[in-house]
Design a protein around this motif. Structure first.
Motif, mmCIF file in Angstrom:
data_model
loop_
_atom_site.group_PDB
_atom_site.id
_atom_site.type_symbol
_atom_site.label_atom_id
_atom_site.label_comp_id
_atom_site.label_asym_id
_atom_site.label_seq_id
_atom_site.Cartn_x
_atom_site.Cartn_y
_atom_site.Cartn_z
ATOM 1 N N LEU A 80 1.106 10.787 2.555
ATOM 2 C CA LEU A 80 0.800 9.506 3.198
ATOM 3 C C LEU A 80 -0.123 9.708 4.400
ATOM 4 C CD1 LEU A 80 4.304 7.732 3.144
ATOM 5 C CD2 LEU A 80 2.324 7.252 1.677
ATOM 6 N N GLU A 81 0.119 10.776 5.147
ATOM 7 C CA GLU A 81 -0.706 11.037 6.329
ATOM 8 C C GLU A 81 -2.143 11.350 5.941
ATOM 9 O OE1 GLU A 81 -0.751 13.948 10.284
ATOM 10 O OE2 GLU A 81 0.938 13.999 8.883
ATOM 11 N N THR A 82 -2.318 12.132 4.872
ATOM 12 C CA THR A 82 -3.686 12.469 4.449
ATOM 13 C C THR A 82 -4.443 11.237 3.959
ATOM 14 O OG1 THR A 82 -2.998 12.963 2.152
ATOM 15 C CG2 THR A 82 -2.989 14.782 3.753
ATOM 16 N N SER A 132 12.688 10.689 -2.050
ATOM 17 C CA SER A 132 11.993 11.425 -3.103
ATOM 18 C C SER A 132 12.543 12.845 -3.209
ATOM 19 C CB SER A 132 10.490 11.476 -2.811
ATOM 20 O OG SER A 132 10.228 12.424 -1.797
ATOM 21 N N PRO A 133 12.219 13.555 -4.288
ATOM 22 C CA PRO A 133 12.642 14.952 -4.387
ATOM 23 C C PRO A 133 12.052 15.847 -3.299
ATOM 24 C CG PRO A 133 12.079 14.090 -6.546
ATOM 25 C CD PRO A 133 11.641 13.069 -5.549
ATOM 26 N N ASN A 134 10.965 15.399 -2.656
ATOM 27 C CA ASN A 134 10.359 16.194 -1.586
ATOM 28 C C ASN A 134 9.764 15.240 -0.552
ATOM 29 O OD1 ASN A 134 8.932 17.932 0.090
ATOM 30 N ND2 ASN A 134 8.240 19.252 -1.592
ATOM 31 N N ASP A 135 10.632 14.761 0.344
ATOM 32 C CA ASP A 135 10.187 13.772 1.339
ATOM 33 C C ASP A 135 9.150 14.345 2.299
ATOM 34 O OD1 ASP A 135 11.696 11.722 0.331
ATOM 35 O OD2 ASP A 135 13.401 12.058 1.678
ATOM 36 N N THR A 136 9.246 15.641 2.591
ATOM 37 C CA THR A 136 8.282 16.261 3.505
ATOM 38 C C THR A 136 6.882 16.233 2.904
ATOM 39 O OG1 THR A 136 9.978 17.710 4.443
ATOM 40 C CG2 THR A 136 7.679 18.338 4.778
ATOM 41 N N ALA A 137 6.786 16.629 1.625
ATOM 42 C CA ALA A 137 5.485 16.600 0.952
ATOM 43 C C ALA A 137 4.971 15.179 0.811
ATOM 44 C CB ALA A 137 5.595 17.261 -0.421
ATOM 45 N N MET A 138 5.884 14.248 0.562
ATOM 46 C CA MET A 138 5.484 12.848 0.424
ATOM 47 C C MET A 138 4.924 12.303 1.737
ATOM 48 S SD MET A 138 5.480 10.608 -2.061
ATOM 49 C CE MET A 138 6.868 10.603 -3.192
ATOM 50 N N ALA A 139 5.580 12.629 2.843
ATOM 51 C CA ALA A 139 5.102 12.181 4.150
ATOM 52 C C ALA A 139 3.733 12.773 4.455
ATOM 53 C CB ALA A 139 6.097 12.563 5.238
ATOM 54 N N GLY A 140 3.529 14.041 4.100
ATOM 55 C CA GLY A 140 2.224 14.657 4.307
ATOM 56 C C GLY A 140 1.144 13.981 3.486
ATOM 57 N N GLU A 153 2.691 3.218 9.302
ATOM 58 C CA GLU A 153 3.703 2.175 9.218
ATOM 59 C C GLU A 153 3.405 1.069 10.232
ATOM 60 O OE1 GLU A 153 6.081 1.864 7.138
ATOM 61 O OE2 GLU A 153 6.634 3.846 6.372
ATOM 62 N N LEU A 154 3.867 -0.124 9.949
ATOM 63 C CA LEU A 154 3.714 -1.258 10.858
ATOM 64 C C LEU A 154 5.102 -1.736 11.202
ATOM 65 C CD1 LEU A 154 1.810 -3.278 12.255
ATOM 66 C CD2 LEU A 154 1.914 -4.677 10.192
ATOM 67 N N SER A 155 5.478 -1.586 12.474
ATOM 68 C CA SER A 155 6.816 -1.964 12.899
ATOM 69 C C SER A 155 6.875 -3.446 13.219
ATOM 70 C CB SER A 155 7.245 -1.161 14.134
ATOM 71 O OG SER A 155 7.235 0.220 13.853
ATOM 72 N N ARG A 200 0.844 -1.211 0.000
ATOM 73 C CA ARG A 200 0.000 0.000 0.000
ATOM 74 C C ARG A 200 0.868 1.245 0.000
ATOM 75 N NH1 ARG A 200 -3.003 3.346 3.915
ATOM 76 N NH2 ARG A 200 -4.733 4.267 2.718
ATOM 77 N N LYS A 201 1.947 1.221 0.745
ATOM 78 C CA LYS A 201 2.844 2.377 0.767
ATOM 79 C C LYS A 201 3.412 2.633 -0.620
ATOM 80 C CE LYS A 201 7.006 4.172 3.026
ATOM 81 N NZ LYS A 201 8.037 3.931 4.072
ATOM 82 N N LYS A 202 3.856 1.571 -1.291
ATOM 83 C CA LYS A 202 4.414 1.733 -2.634
ATOM 84 C C LYS A 202 3.370 2.308 -3.584
ATOM 85 C CE LYS A 202 6.553 -0.810 -6.464
ATOM 86 N NZ LYS A 202 7.086 -2.117 -6.934
#
Length: 235
Positions: A223-225, A213-221, A230-232, A153-155
Motif C-alpha cells: 500500500l505504501e509503494t 491477510s496472511p502477511n499484513d506486513t507485506a500488504m502494508a508495504g 488512510e483518511l481518518s 481504492r484500498k480494497k
C-alpha cells in the motif's frame, strides 16, 4: 639660551569657550517618535537633534513626532499620521498564518489592521470544514464521499496484491512444484480474498472491518509503494 625667568613668561589661565545653548545645564533634548513613512507605524524613539543656528529649536526629521512613545501591546501596533492627534491602536497579525474562509488555504499575513472577512486566524480541523457563521463546520457529506473513495481504492489495491499472490502460488501447484508451505499459503490467500471481497467500501469502515491477510506486513508495504494514505474521519 638664558635661564633667566621673567614674570611675563608665566602661563595665563585659558578661559573655556562659552557653552552652546544645547549644552547648558537643564537643557534636555525632547523625545521624538519615528514612524513608518507609509503606514505611520511607530518604529522607535530617540532624542531630537539641536539646531545650531536657531537657539532653543530642536529638529524633528521627516516621519517623526515630538511626543511620548506609545505603550505597545501584544497583537497590536501603534500608528500616528499627519492631522491625527495621539496614537491609534491597530491589530497586527503580520507574520501569522491565516486561512481562507472560502478554500481553507493558508497564507502568511503581511498587513496591519483587522483581517478581511475572507481570512481567519482559526485553522480548520479537517479538509472537509466549511466556514459557516464565523466558524469552521465539518461537511459530513463531503467527508463521507471521500472516505468511501479511499476505502474503495484500498480494497482494489489489496485485491490486486492478493490476486498476484494467488496466481503465483497457483502456478507452483499446477506445475507440481509447490512445497507444503506454498500449498498452505495458497489456501490462506484464497480465504483472504473471499473475506476481502465481502467488504463494502463506505464511510463507516473501521480497521477491524478489514480482514487480516496472511502477511499484513507485506500488504502494508505494498500500500505504501502505491502512495496509499488512510483518511481518518473527523468527529
Amino acid at each position: 639660551m638664558s635661564d633667566d625667568f621673567f614674570p611675563e613668561d608665566e602661563l595665563m589661565p585659558v578661559e573655556p569657550p562659552p557653552l552652546e545653548w544645547w549644552q547648558k545645564e537643564g537643557v534636555t533634548p525632547p523625545v521624538i517618535c519615528n514612524v513608518d513613512s507609509v503606514t505611520g507605524e511607530f518604529l522607535g524613539a530617540s532624542e531630537a537633534d539641536y539646531s545650531p543656528l536657531e537657539p532653543g529649536v530642536w529638529l524633528t526629521p521627516a516621519h517623526a513626532y515630538q511626543c511620548e512613545p506609545p505603550v505597545l501591546e501584544t497583537g497590536f501596533a501603534a500608528i500616528r499620521t499627519e492631522g491625527v492627534t495621539g496614537w491609534q491602536r491597530v491589530a497586527d497579525h503580520r507574520g501569522l498564518t491565516v486561512y481562507s474562509t472560502a478554500t481553507g488555504e493558508t497564507a502568511v499575513w503581511h498587513a496591519l489592521g483587522e483581517l478581511p472577512p475572507e481570512w481567519t486566524l482559526e485553522a480548520p480541523s479537517s479538509e472537509f470544514d466549511e466556514w459557516v457563521d464565523d466558524e469552521w463546520v465539518l461537511d459530513e457529506a463531503a467527508q463521507a464521499v471521500a472516505l468511501t473513495k479511499v476505502a474503495a481504492r484500498k480494497k482494489s489495491l489489496l485485491a490486486q496484491y492478493s490476486t498476484n499472490m494467488i496466481n503465483t502460488l497457483q502456478n507452483a501447484v499446477d506445475l507440481e512444484m509447490a512445497s507444503a508451505g506454498e500449498v498452505e499459503a495458497l489456501n490462506a490467500w484464497k480465504v483472504y480474498g473471499v473475506y476481502l471481497n465481502r467488504v463494502e467500501p463506505g464511510a463507516e469502515l473501521t480497521p477491524s472491518d478489514w480482514p487480516s491477510s496472511p502477511n499484513d506486513t507485506a500488504m502494508a508495504g505494498w500500500l505504501e509503494t502505491q502512495g496509499f494514505e488512510e483518511l481518518s474521519p473527523q468527529a
